[in-house]
Design a protein around this motif. Sequence first.
Motif, PDB file in Angstrom:
ATOM      1  N   THR A   1      -2.127   6.465 -14.458  1.00 25.48           N
ATOM      2  CA  THR A   1      -1.459   5.512 -13.564  1.00 25.48           C
ATOM      3  C   THR A   1       0.027   5.436 -13.879  1.00 25.48           C
ATOM      4  OG1 THR A   1      -3.505   4.241 -13.462  1.00 25.48           O
ATOM      5  CG2 THR A   1      -1.513   3.128 -12.726  1.00 25.48           C
ATOM      6  N   SER A   2       0.371   5.368 -15.154  1.00 27.31           N
ATOM      7  CA  SER A   2       1.783   5.292 -15.558  1.00 27.31           C
ATOM      8  C   SER A   2       2.555   6.521 -15.104  1.00 27.31           C
ATOM      9  CB  SER A   2       1.901   5.158 -17.076  1.00 27.31           C
ATOM     10  OG  SER A   2       1.242   4.011 -17.521  1.00 27.31           O
ATOM     11  N   LEU A   3       1.946   7.687 -15.264  1.00 28.20           N
ATOM     12  CA  LEU A   3       2.614   8.927 -14.875  1.00 28.20           C
ATOM     13  C   LEU A   3       2.815   8.998 -13.362  1.00 28.20           C
ATOM     14  CD1 LEU A   3       3.813  11.463 -16.104  1.00 28.20           C
ATOM     15  CD2 LEU A   3       1.615  12.576 -15.850  1.00 28.20           C
ATOM     16  N   ILE A   4       1.824   8.572 -12.606  1.00 28.46           N
ATOM     17  CA  ILE A   4       1.952   8.561 -11.144  1.00 28.46           C
ATOM     18  C   ILE A   4       3.081   7.625 -10.721  1.00 28.46           C
ATOM     19  CG2 ILE A   4       0.798   7.859  -8.993  1.00 28.46           C
ATOM     20  CD1 ILE A   4      -1.852   8.810 -10.422  1.00 28.46           C
ATOM     21  N   LEU A   5       3.104   6.425 -11.277  1.00 27.65           N
ATOM     22  CA  LEU A   5       4.160   5.459 -10.942  1.00 27.65           C
ATOM     23  C   LEU A   5       5.527   5.980 -11.361  1.00 27.65           C
ATOM     24  CD1 LEU A   5       2.399   2.099 -11.893  1.00 27.65           C
ATOM     25  CD2 LEU A   5       2.927   2.942  -9.590  1.00 27.65           C
ATOM     26  N   LEU A   6       5.598   6.609 -12.523  1.00 28.61           N
ATOM     27  CA  LEU A   6       6.854   7.184 -12.999  1.00 28.61           C
ATOM     28  C   LEU A   6       7.375   8.245 -12.030  1.00 28.61           C
ATOM     29  CD1 LEU A   6       8.810   7.366 -15.552  1.00 28.61           C
ATOM     30  CD2 LEU A   6       7.458   9.381 -16.139  1.00 28.61           C
ATOM     31  N   ILE A   7       6.493   9.119 -11.580  1.00 22.44           N
ATOM     32  CA  ILE A   7       6.904  10.171 -10.637  1.00 22.44           C
ATOM     33  C   ILE A   7       7.408   9.554  -9.335  1.00 22.44           C
ATOM     34  CG2 ILE A   7       6.046  12.072  -9.186  1.00 22.44           C
ATOM     35  CD1 ILE A   7       4.152  12.778 -11.518  1.00 22.44           C
ATOM     36  N   ILE A   8       6.662   8.588  -8.793  1.00 23.68           N
ATOM     37  CA  ILE A   8       7.059   7.952  -7.527  1.00 23.68           C
ATOM     38  C   ILE A   8       8.417   7.270  -7.672  1.00 23.68           C
ATOM     39  CG2 ILE A   8       6.494   6.057  -5.932  1.00 23.68           C
ATOM     40  CD1 ILE A   8       3.503   6.815  -6.411  1.00 23.68           C
ATOM     41  N   LEU A   9       8.578   6.473  -8.727  1.00 24.60           N
ATOM     42  CA  LEU A   9       9.846   5.766  -8.934  1.00 24.60           C
ATOM     43  C   LEU A   9      10.995   6.735  -9.186  1.00 24.60           C
ATOM     44  CD1 LEU A   9       8.610   2.781 -11.129  1.00 24.60           C
ATOM     45  CD2 LEU A   9       9.440   2.687  -8.770  1.00 24.60           C
ATOM     46  N   PHE A  10      10.721   7.766  -9.953  1.00 29.12           N
ATOM     47  CA  PHE A  10      11.765   8.730 -10.295  1.00 29.12           C
ATOM     48  C   PHE A  10      12.291   9.456  -9.057  1.00 29.12           C
ATOM     49  CE2 PHE A  10      13.422  12.640 -12.280  1.00 29.12           C
ATOM     50  CZ  PHE A  10      14.273  12.044 -13.210  1.00 29.12           C
ATOM     51  N   TYR A  11      11.377   9.911  -8.186  1.00 26.72           N
ATOM     52  CA  TYR A  11      11.818  10.624  -6.986  1.00 26.72           C
ATOM     53  C   TYR A  11      12.459   9.687  -5.958  1.00 26.72           C
ATOM     54  CZ  TYR A  11      10.146  15.271  -8.136  1.00 26.72           C
ATOM     55  OH  TYR A  11      10.000  16.511  -8.714  1.00 26.72           O
ATOM     56  N   GLN A  12      12.056   8.426  -5.939  1.00 24.62           N
ATOM     57  CA  GLN A  12      12.624   7.500  -4.963  1.00 24.62           C
ATOM     58  C   GLN A  12      13.967   6.947  -5.389  1.00 24.62           C
ATOM     59  OE1 GLN A  12       9.597   4.519  -4.133  1.00 24.62           O
ATOM     60  NE2 GLN A  12       9.531   5.269  -2.034  1.00 24.62           N
ATOM     61  N   HIS A  13      14.132   6.653  -6.666  1.00 27.37           N
ATOM     62  CA  HIS A  13      15.303   5.881  -7.090  1.00 27.37           C
ATOM     63  C   HIS A  13      16.263   6.603  -8.024  1.00 27.37           C
ATOM     64  CE1 HIS A  13      13.519   2.462  -5.112  1.00 27.37           C
ATOM     65  NE2 HIS A  13      12.413   2.614  -5.837  1.00 27.37           N
ATOM     66  N   SER A  14      15.933   7.786  -8.444  1.00 26.30           N
ATOM     67  CA  SER A  14      16.795   8.498  -9.380  1.00 26.30           C
ATOM     68  C   SER A  14      18.004   9.090  -8.662  1.00 26.30           C
ATOM     69  CB  SER A  14      16.002   9.609 -10.057  1.00 26.30           C
ATOM     70  OG  SER A  14      16.847  10.373 -10.862  1.00 26.30           O
ATOM     71  N   THR A  15      19.148   9.103  -9.359  1.00 29.00           N
ATOM     72  CA  THR A  15      20.373   9.663  -8.779  1.00 29.00           C
ATOM     73  C   THR A  15      20.617  11.103  -9.232  1.00 29.00           C
ATOM     74  OG1 THR A  15      21.651   8.728 -10.610  1.00 29.00           O
ATOM     75  CG2 THR A  15      21.498   7.417  -8.579  1.00 29.00           C
ATOM     76  N   PHE A  16      19.693  11.648  -9.996  1.00 30.19           N
ATOM     77  CA  PHE A  16      19.833  13.037 -10.441  1.00 30.19           C
ATOM     78  C   PHE A  16      19.662  13.990  -9.265  1.00 30.19           C
ATOM     79  CE2 PHE A  16      18.024  11.040 -14.366  1.00 30.19           C
ATOM     80  CZ  PHE A  16      19.146  11.203 -15.159  1.00 30.19           C
ATOM     81  N   SER A  17      20.156  15.210  -9.449  1.00 31.68           N
ATOM     82  CA  SER A  17      19.939  16.236  -8.418  1.00 31.68           C
ATOM     83  C   SER A  17      18.447  16.587  -8.382  1.00 31.68           C
ATOM     84  CB  SER A  17      20.758  17.488  -8.739  1.00 31.68           C
ATOM     85  OG  SER A  17      20.208  18.156  -9.854  1.00 31.68           O
ATOM     86  N   LEU A  18      18.025  17.206  -7.281  1.00 39.78           N
ATOM     87  CA  LEU A  18      16.612  17.558  -7.117  1.00 39.78           C
ATOM     88  C   LEU A  18      16.140  18.489  -8.234  1.00 39.78           C
ATOM     89  CD1 LEU A  18      14.037  17.338  -5.463  1.00 39.78           C
ATOM     90  CD2 LEU A  18      14.855  19.222  -4.055  1.00 39.78           C
ATOM     91  N   LEU A  19      16.978  19.424  -8.637  1.00 37.59           N
ATOM     92  CA  LEU A  19      16.610  20.362  -9.702  1.00 37.59           C
ATOM     93  C   LEU A  19      16.356  19.618 -11.018  1.00 37.59           C
ATOM     94  CD1 LEU A  19      16.228  23.278 -10.681  1.00 37.59           C
ATOM     95  CD2 LEU A  19      18.669  23.324 -11.201  1.00 37.59           C
ATOM     96  N   ILE A  20      17.232  18.689 -11.359  1.00 32.06           N
ATOM     97  CA  ILE A  20      17.064  17.911 -12.595  1.00 32.06           C
ATOM     98  C   ILE A  20      15.807  17.048 -12.508  1.00 32.06           C
ATOM     99  CG2 ILE A  20      18.102  16.165 -14.103  1.00 32.06           C
ATOM    100  CD1 ILE A  20      19.596  18.803 -14.210  1.00 32.06           C
ATOM    101  N   LYS A  21      15.592  16.405 -11.356  1.00 30.37           N
ATOM    102  CA  LYS A  21      14.376  15.595 -11.158  1.00 30.37           C
ATOM    103  C   LYS A  21      13.134  16.455 -11.379  1.00 30.37           C
ATOM    104  CE  LYS A  21      16.126  12.466  -7.591  1.00 30.37           C
ATOM    105  NZ  LYS A  21      15.986  12.062  -6.184  1.00 30.37           N
ATOM    106  N   ASP A  22      13.125  17.636 -10.723  1.00 34.54           N
ATOM    107  CA  ASP A  22      11.971  18.532 -10.837  1.00 34.54           C
ATOM    108  C   ASP A  22      11.725  18.956 -12.282  1.00 34.54           C
ATOM    109  OD1 ASP A  22      11.305  18.446  -8.188  1.00 34.54           O
ATOM    110  OD2 ASP A  22      12.227  20.362  -7.671  1.00 34.54           O
ATOM    111  N   LEU A  23      12.798  19.313 -12.985  1.00 36.54           N
ATOM    112  CA  LEU A  23      12.655  19.761 -14.372  1.00 36.54           C
ATOM    113  C   LEU A  23      12.126  18.636 -15.273  1.00 36.54           C
ATOM    114  CD1 LEU A  23      15.836  21.986 -14.830  1.00 36.54           C
ATOM    115  CD2 LEU A  23      13.465  22.732 -14.687  1.00 36.54           C
ATOM    116  N   LEU A  24      12.670  17.426 -15.112  1.00 37.29           N
ATOM    117  CA  LEU A  24      12.224  16.295 -15.937  1.00 37.29           C
ATOM    118  C   LEU A  24      10.766  15.922 -15.639  1.00 37.29           C
ATOM    119  CD1 LEU A  24      15.422  14.050 -15.893  1.00 37.29           C
ATOM    120  CD2 LEU A  24      14.486  15.303 -17.840  1.00 37.29           C
ATOM    121  N   VAL A  25      10.418  15.891 -14.355  1.00 35.72           N
ATOM    122  CA  VAL A  25       9.041  15.563 -13.978  1.00 35.72           C
ATOM    123  C   VAL A  25       8.090  16.659 -14.464  1.00 35.72           C
ATOM    124  CG1 VAL A  25       7.468  15.302 -12.011  1.00 35.72           C
ATOM    125  CG2 VAL A  25       9.618  14.057 -12.049  1.00 35.72           C
ATOM    126  N   LEU A  26       8.478  17.915 -14.271  1.00 30.16           N
ATOM    127  CA  LEU A  26       7.638  19.033 -14.707  1.00 30.16           C
ATOM    128  C   LEU A  26       7.417  19.004 -16.222  1.00 30.16           C
ATOM    129  CD1 LEU A  26       6.127  21.550 -13.743  1.00 30.16           C
ATOM    130  CD2 LEU A  26       8.202  22.856 -14.158  1.00 30.16           C
TER     131      LEU A  26
END
Length: 198
Positions: free
Chosen positions: A153-178
């Motif tokens: 549950t924590s990981l799912i919420l983290l992914i949702i919040l990270f992609y919605q509210h993060s100011t990082f570029s898509l590549l950085i978001k993808d790398l951090l989430v991956l």
Amino acid sequence: MMNSNIEISKQLSENIEEFWDAIMLKIELPLGEKVDLKEKNKAKLITSIQELVSNGHKEKEAFKIAIDRFAEINGLHSETVNFNKKSKTFKNFKNTSLLAYILLFGSLRSVFIFKQSVCFYIIVSLIGGILLVIKNNAITIEKYKNLIRIFDTSLILLIILFYQHSTFSLLIKDLLVLLTIILYTFWYFKLLFNRKLI
């Protein structure tokens, strides 16, 4: 004729060890005698498997035939059936886990990236979520059942919040989430393969 040069895989060695551990639990003997009995019979089982493999059988098939033969000779049919059932349950659990994480985590990322196909990815996420619930309900060790639920549950919420509210570029978001997903799934499957979940 037996070909003793045939190597058996690590997975098969683990299966043989698990089989004998399950059999030894049913036998009441002093520990030293149990160890001797296990080693002697394990060697016979390996020899039988090697013969079957040298005759053209696949390893899995050879293992099943060899333990069925051993069971017939020693009157252990119910133990081998239970062992085979447990192995099948483990395989199904492992496959469900893989599918749940791939569908859920892959589609969650896509919901926020590919806006024109959002309905498709939401449906795939729901399927992944349903598999996740099925998988978590199948965990038999209560200590880890709740822990895995919290982490999932924590990981799912983290992914949702990270992609919605993060100011990082898509590549950085993808790398951090991956990286987070890889670390988490590595820990999860390590628990699974060490037989701490089922």
